[in-house]
Design a protein around this motif. Structure first.
Motif, short mmCIF file in Angstrom:
data_model
loop_
_atom_site.label_atom_id
_atom_site.label_comp_id
_atom_site.label_asym_id
_atom_site.label_seq_id
_atom_site.Cartn_x
_atom_site.Cartn_y
_atom_site.Cartn_z
N ALA A 50 67.35 47.26 32.95
CA ALA A 50 67.18 48.14 31.64
C ALA A 50 66.53 48.62 33.10
CB ALA A 50 65.93 46.73 30.83
N LYS A 51 66.72 48.96 34.16
CA LYS A 51 65.80 49.69 34.84
C LYS A 51 67.10 50.65 35.85
CE LYS A 51 61.46 48.95 34.39
NZ LYS A 51 60.21 50.02 32.83
N ALA A 52 68.12 51.17 35.00
CA ALA A 52 69.40 51.92 35.61
C ALA A 52 68.91 53.51 35.87
CB ALA A 52 70.46 51.95 34.51
N GLY A 53 68.91 53.29 37.41
CA GLY A 53 68.86 54.41 37.85
C GLY A 53 66.83 54.31 38.88
N LEU A 54 66.69 53.26 38.42
CA LEU A 54 65.59 52.95 39.87
C LEU A 54 65.65 53.00 40.98
CD1 LEU A 54 62.43 52.07 39.36
CD2 LEU A 54 63.17 50.16 39.40
N ALA A 55 66.66 53.31 42.14
CA ALA A 55 67.01 52.95 42.71
C ALA A 55 67.05 54.96 43.59
CB ALA A 55 68.68 52.75 43.73
N GLN A 56 67.80 54.87 42.58
CA GLN A 56 68.23 56.90 42.90
C GLN A 56 66.28 57.51 42.77
OE1 GLN A 56 70.59 59.28 43.50
NE2 GLN A 56 68.61 60.06 43.80
N PHE A 57 65.30 57.04 42.04
CA PHE A 57 64.76 57.41 41.15
C PHE A 57 63.20 56.82 42.37
CE2 PHE A 57 59.67 57.27 39.43
CZ PHE A 57 59.85 58.32 38.31
N THR A 58 63.03 55.66 42.97
CA THR A 58 62.46 55.53 44.16
C THR A 58 63.12 56.14 45.31
OG1 THR A 58 62.31 52.91 42.99
CG2 THR A 58 62.18 53.65 45.13
N GLU A 124 50.91 61.36 39.78
CA GLU A 124 51.02 62.66 39.90
C GLU A 124 52.42 62.45 39.87
OE1 GLU A 124 48.49 62.97 43.26
OE2 GLU A 124 48.59 61.87 41.65
N GLU A 125 52.82 62.23 41.69
CA GLU A 125 53.76 62.84 41.94
C GLU A 125 55.16 61.70 40.83
OE1 GLU A 125 54.90 64.53 43.67
OE2 GLU A 125 53.73 65.57 44.52
N VAL A 126 55.06 60.52 40.41
CA VAL A 126 55.86 59.78 39.49
C VAL A 126 56.05 60.31 38.45
CG1 VAL A 126 56.16 57.61 38.57
CG2 VAL A 126 55.57 57.27 40.54
N ALA A 127 55.20 61.13 37.66
CA ALA A 127 55.30 61.49 36.55
C ALA A 127 56.05 62.60 36.36
CB ALA A 127 53.77 61.83 35.85
N ALA A 128 55.22 63.11 37.66
CA ALA A 128 56.65 65.07 38.05
C ALA A 128 57.89 64.65 37.99
CB ALA A 128 55.58 65.12 38.46
N ALA A 129 58.14 63.44 38.61
CA ALA A 129 59.89 63.25 38.93
C ALA A 129 60.12 62.73 37.47
CB ALA A 129 60.03 61.75 39.83
N ARG A 179 54.53 53.81 38.63
CA ARG A 179 54.58 53.78 39.07
C ARG A 179 54.58 52.55 40.10
NH1 ARG A 179 49.78 52.50 43.11
NH2 ARG A 179 50.25 53.40 44.99
N GLU A 180 54.53 51.28 39.51
CA GLU A 180 54.65 49.58 39.48
C GLU A 180 55.54 49.87 39.82
OE1 GLU A 180 51.89 48.13 40.38
OE2 GLU A 180 50.95 49.54 40.78
N ASP A 181 57.07 49.89 39.13
CA ASP A 181 58.52 49.76 39.66
C ASP A 181 59.10 50.54 40.78
OD1 ASP A 181 58.53 48.84 36.28
OD2 ASP A 181 58.52 50.74 35.76
N CYS A 182 58.36 51.56 41.83
CA CYS A 182 58.47 52.30 42.51
C CYS A 182 58.19 51.14 43.28
CB CYS A 182 57.97 53.80 42.96
SG CYS A 182 59.08 54.74 40.98
N LEU A 183 57.27 50.65 43.31
CA LEU A 183 56.50 50.08 44.70
C LEU A 183 57.37 48.71 44.43
CD1 LEU A 183 52.84 50.90 43.71
CD2 LEU A 183 53.41 51.00 45.70
N ALA A 184 57.48 48.24 42.91
CA ALA A 184 58.00 46.07 43.43
C ALA A 184 59.68 46.59 44.17
CB ALA A 184 58.09 45.95 42.32
N PHE A 185 60.22 47.82 43.51
CA PHE A 185 61.36 48.02 44.13
C PHE A 185 61.71 48.02 45.95
CE2 PHE A 185 65.32 50.66 45.56
CZ PHE A 185 66.12 49.83 44.47
N HIS A 186 60.72 49.06 45.80
CA HIS A 186 60.95 49.29 47.21
C HIS A 186 59.76 48.05 47.74
CE1 HIS A 186 58.62 50.90 51.28
NE2 HIS A 186 60.03 51.80 51.02
N ALA A 187 59.17 47.43 47.44
CA ALA A 187 59.65 46.04 48.61
C ALA A 187 60.07 44.68 48.61
CB ALA A 187 57.67 45.64 47.60
#
Length: 360
Positions: A50-58, A124-129, A179-187
């Motif tokens: 349910a998070k398709a596209g998160l790799a590209q977004f991150t 703010e960067e996550v929201a803009a992205a 933001r938490e989605d990005c942090l978790a995926f990156h970690a």
């Protein structure tokens, strides 16, 4: 057929570090440039449910600030070396690369590793992205070829397959990214095990490895945690043809994609498959180009390609035509590909394909 010659590789070294990171050093004599590329196992196949596209977004957000500097500071860091930072996401990996003058090798490696491994993911960067990503997805709906490409991936792999969704995801899921989605995926995905750092320069491979190790010694990877292993299901093989029709009332042309299971990059039949595909529709003088473009004038653009990922792949036919001649295009494409599957290419077609691929 001309005798094959051995390929002379430049001096190089491949080493796996205790952390699991693979180092590749290649000497390119006489070129006063240094190139570095870091790839990590953070491709679109790793997108959570349910998070398709998160790799590209991150990955897109890596350029928008680190824990040491904001987005403007990152731009100054990269542009101050006269370089461009390239970030690419495929189904299997996320990769960052830089090319700089040779005397800036250490600065380039430091910058690459900082951007890749120390992202800030400011709110703010996550929201803009997110706004940019949603706008781009909306624009795709106005482009028939983009709609067809996205549908082909889902049809070819099936929705449950790790490769079965577009790299940029779906609007309804991108809307939920935070933001938490990005942090978790990156970690959990930007980790040394499974990653590769390639360095290319005028120095001997041993010297390049020393530079890479010196810079890596200053790095703290996000985590050694590993996500749940992916389940690369066997691709759907239906006994008959399936058709997916997407109606776009204002379109004067029809896009056509025909997809079937292909092969992974690791297949022992890689090279013969590339030659066979080139003879079918991968080259300008090929069976399908002759039948559809030259002989019948049904379309200006006709091609086939092998979309080969690490674990599996697809065989894809792509073309477009006037709405009135779509039926004929479908008939000709299926007829020619069916005949090719039974009889294979002629010797003349094989010679042309080999010559084309060899650049002769």
């Amino acid at each position: 057929m001309k005798a094959l010659r051995d390929v002379a590789l430049p001096p190089h070294s491949i080493v796996e570090e205790p952390s699991g990171l693979v180092l590749l050093a290649v000497q390119r004599r006489g070129v006063p440039l240094f190139h570095c590329r870091l790839s990590v196992p953070a491709g679109a196949s790793e997108d959570p449910r349910a998070k398709a596209g998160l790799a590209q977004f991150t990955a897109d957000l890596l350029r928008r600030g680190t824990r040491r500097r904001d987005a403007h500071g990152v731009d100054e860091l990269i542009e101050g070396m006269g370089a461009s930072l390239l970030i690419d996401v495929s189904m299997d990996e996320a990769a960052l690369s830089l090319t700089v003058p040779a005397d800036l090798s250490q600065r380039a490696l430091d910058a690459l590793l900082e951007v890749a491994l120390e992202p800030a993911y400011a709110e703010e960067e996550v929201a803009a992205a997110r706004r940019r990503a949603l706008s781009a997805l909306q624009s795709d709906l106005d482009e028939p070829s983009a709609v067809a490409a996205r549908a082909t991936i889902r049809l070819g792999y099936g929705p449950a397959h790790p490769y079965g969704h577009p790299v940029h995801g779906y609007r309804r899921e991108v809307e939920t990214f935070g933001r938490e989605d990005c942090l978790a995926f990156h970690a959990t995905r930007f980790r040394p095990r499974g990653a590769l750092l390639a360095v290319v320069g005028d120095s001997p491979p041993s010297g390049l490895l020393d530079v890479a190790r010196e810079r890596l010694a200053q790095v703290r990877w996000a985590s050694e945690a590993r996500p749940t292993p992916l389940d690369f299901l066997e691709l759907p093989r239906e006994p008959g043809l399936r058709a997916l029709v997407l109606h776009k009332p204002d379109s004067t042309q029809a896009q056509l994609r025909i997809v079937s299971p292909g092969i992974p990059r690791s297949s022992p039949r890689f090279f013969e498959a590339v030659v066979a595909n080139t003879a079918l529709g991968g080259g300008f003088t090929s069976l399908l180009v002759d039948a559809i473009r030259v002989d019948r004038g049904l379309s200006y653009s006709v091609s086939t390609r092998l979309a080969m990922n690490r674990q599996s792949g697809l065989s894809l036919f792509s073309s477009f035509t006037k709405n009135e001649t779509l039926h004929e295009l479908v008939d000709v494409a299926l007829e020619k590909m069916g005949g090719y599957a039974e009889s294979g290419p002629s010797e003349d077609a094989l010679d042309k394909a080999r010559t084309y691929l060899a650049g002769l």
